[in-house]
Design an enzyme around this catalytic site. Structure first.
Site, PDB file in Angstrom:
ATOM      1  N   LYS A 285       0.998  -1.140  -0.095  1.00 22.04           N
ATOM      2  CA  LYS A 285      -0.098  -0.179   0.095  1.00 22.04           C
ATOM      3  C   LYS A 285       0.896   1.320   0.203  1.00 22.04           C
ATOM      4  O   LYS A 285       1.508   1.691   1.043  1.00 22.04           O
ATOM      5  CB  LYS A 285      -0.895   0.015   1.164  1.00 22.04           C
TER       6      LYS A 285
ATOM      7  N   GLY B   7       7.023   4.928   8.214  1.00 19.67           N
ATOM      8  CA  GLY B   7       6.101   6.040   8.501  1.00 19.67           C
ATOM      9  C   GLY B   7       6.097   6.579   9.935  1.00 19.67           C
ATOM     10  O   GLY B   7       7.279   6.467  10.612  1.00 19.67           O
TER      11      GLY B   7
ATOM     12  N   GLU C 177       9.768   0.836  10.562  1.00 21.56           N
ATOM     13  CA  GLU C 177      10.841   2.054  10.349  1.00 21.56           C
ATOM     14  C   GLU C 177       9.999   3.406  10.577  1.00 21.56           C
ATOM     15  O   GLU C 177       9.245   3.673   9.694  1.00 21.56           O
ATOM     16  CB  GLU C 177      11.519   1.944   9.166  1.00 21.56           C
TER      17      GLU C 177
ATOM     18  N   GLU D 168       8.988  15.816  15.819  1.00 20.80           N
ATOM     19  CA  GLU D 168       9.226  15.744  14.469  1.00 20.80           C
ATOM     20  C   GLU D 168       8.689  16.588  13.415  1.00 20.80           C
ATOM     21  O   GLU D 168       7.379  16.491  13.189  1.00 20.80           O
ATOM     22  CB  GLU D 168       9.136  14.324  13.924  1.00 20.80           C
TER      23      GLU D 168
END
Length: 490
Positions: A178, A231, A253, A384
């Protein structure tokens, strides 16, 4: 233009492009211009079921019967196809994601090498054998884990697709992948090329669609044995929860807030331009971007000045211009999110050295931005931002530098700049990150394991360790004795 606009892209299931079950199409626009780019089919749960069924049939059929040498040949053939179509793929990626084509070309080069590395690494797959003593002999088999659900983000769709596909296919698995709904085009085109070079139908299936619908159904699907996700940390946490019911194997990750440590004895002519690259090369939209610049206090002002001056000279603009160094962000909404962080940094007391406001005109552009006088406890140093924003934080000495570097919930990447080789090796052991670079800015190479500590995830991409993660180990124990066993003495 190598890429035609206004094309409709279907889902890729069982070796061909097909309409979504709902018939729904999503309009995609180029982030850098706002102009229409393409329409792409939007998958739903029914499409996930179709893709998983196709992957299962291939695993139990033609792909499952494909010899390792033939798998290797096909992976190398797909690498050759990427080379032959590199101009089209590079433009497609640059226009879909908005990043500078100079960066895209480098990512495409790695994508090609990912298939070549794992095509060759197939030769390393093998079990072992040894006697247990007496008349018992043991040997082990390495078998594909099964149907793999893979989810890739919008920031590196072409390269990340190869990070996921290459080891899974090398291991003999089949894949339902996906891509992000905003950037699915290069993954869909790659699947077409895979079919052209001879991968059996159902081996690779590509189903773009919304994460809460398609991603969630894929993760929980009883026909899927393994999930690999790149993601955000928040989504990774939800995937762990959804995958728990089926005890699915996982590679995650996730996010990062990576430090870049510059000591007073560093070669600043190397460290400063390299550090500028390590935050701005993908417009900061990279999980391992070195977004926290930690500088020894005695050189802090000089580094801030030189870094800000260098950042202000970067060329921001048309992604298809080969001279562009920083393209656009993925969307206007994401640009607004980045601006919100910069505004929050100002409120917390950070100084905007350069950048800090989006330019006028079309496109989701944001200038390279430097925030100085930052304390590591500020939001801009802890969360982030995922944009072209660096926070510059002073440290007193080596111990203080390590403390600040590790004082985040992430642990993906770190870079150390120093003229003392022993210090570089000391810090490589003390910094909690999956990869540490010493006096060089680069991060990921085929064959070198890449992944995170702490909330940056677990499992590794790109290495031989990744190949093993797509394999199950089966132990076989056999008797070589001519006499029957009678444990109970009956």
């Amino acid at each position: 233009m190598a890429v035609a606009t206004e094309r409709d892209y279907g889902l890729f299931i069982n070796g061909e492009l097909t309409e979504a079950a709902s018939g729904e199409l999503r309009d995609l626009a180029e982030p850098a211009t706002g102009e229409p780019l393409a329409r792409v089919a939007v998958a739903n749960e029914q499409d996930v079921d179709r893709a998983v069924d196709a992957a299962r049939a291939a695993l139990e059929g033609d792909w499952g019967k494909t010899a390792p040498t033939e798998r290797s040949r096909l992976l190398h053939a797909l690498a050759d196809a990427l080379v032959a179509n590199r101009k089209e793929l590079a433009e497609l990626e640059a226009r879909n994601v908005g990043k500078a084509i100079s960066s895209v070309k480098a990512e495409l080069a790695q994508a090609i090498e990912n298939f070549r590395f794992y095509g060759s690494a197939i030769a390393s797959i093998g079990g072992r054998a040894n006697p247990l003593g007496g008349s018992l002999l043991f040997y082990s088999l390495k078998e594909p884990v099964g149907v793999c659900g893979q989810i890739v983000p919008w920031n590196y769709p072409l390269m990340m697709t190869t990070w996921k596909l290459a080891p899974a296919l090398a291991a003999g698995c089949t894949v339902v992948l996906k891509p992000d709904s905003a950037a699915p085009l290069s993954a869909l085109r790659m699947a077409e090329l895979a079919a052209e070079v001879g991968f059996p139908p159902g081996t690779i299936n590509i189903i773009p669609g919304p994460g809460p619908v398609v991603g969630a159904h894929l993760v929980q699907h009883p026909g899927v044995e393994k999930i690999a996700f790149t993601g955000s940390t928040a989504t990774g946490s939800e995937i762990m929860r959804l995958a728990a019911g089926g005890i699915k194997r996982l590679i995650l990750e996730l996010g990062g807030k990576s430090p870049n440590l510059v000591f007073a004895d560093a070669n600043l002519e190397d460290a400063i331009p390299s550090s500028v690259w390590s935050i701005y090369y993908s417009a900061g939209q990279s999980c391992e971007a070195r977004s926290r610049l930690l500088v020894e206090r005695s050189i802090y002002d000089d580094v801030v000045s030189a870094f800000g001056e260098a950042a202000s000279r970067l060329k921001v603009g048309d992604p298809l211009d080969p001279e562009t160094q920083v393209g656009s962000l993925i969307s206007g909404e994401h640009r607004d999110r980045v601006q919100g962080y910069v505004d929050a940094g100002r409120e917390e007391g950070a100084e905007v050295v350069t950048g800090g406001e989006p330019p006028d005109g079309k496109g989701a552009f944001y200038p390279p931005t430097v925030l100085a006088q930052v304390d590591n406890a500020m939001r801009v140093a802890q969360e982030e931002i995922f944009g072209p924003v660096v926070t510059v934080i002073p440290f007193e000495d080596e111990k203080d530098a390590v403390r600040i570097a590790n004082d985040v919930r992430y642990g993906l990447m770190a870079t150390v700049w120093t003229g003392d080789p022993a210090r570089g090796h000391r810090l490589a052991r003390r910094i909690k990150a999956g990869t540490v670079g010493i006096n060089m800015p680069y991060t990921a190479f085929p064959g070198i394991p890449f992944g995170g500590y702490k909330e940056s995830g677990f499992g590794r991409e790109l290495g031989l360790e990744t190949l093993d993660a797509y394999l199950e180990t089966k132990s076989v124990i056999i008797s070589t004795s001519p006499k029957p066993f009678n444990p109970f003495g009956l």
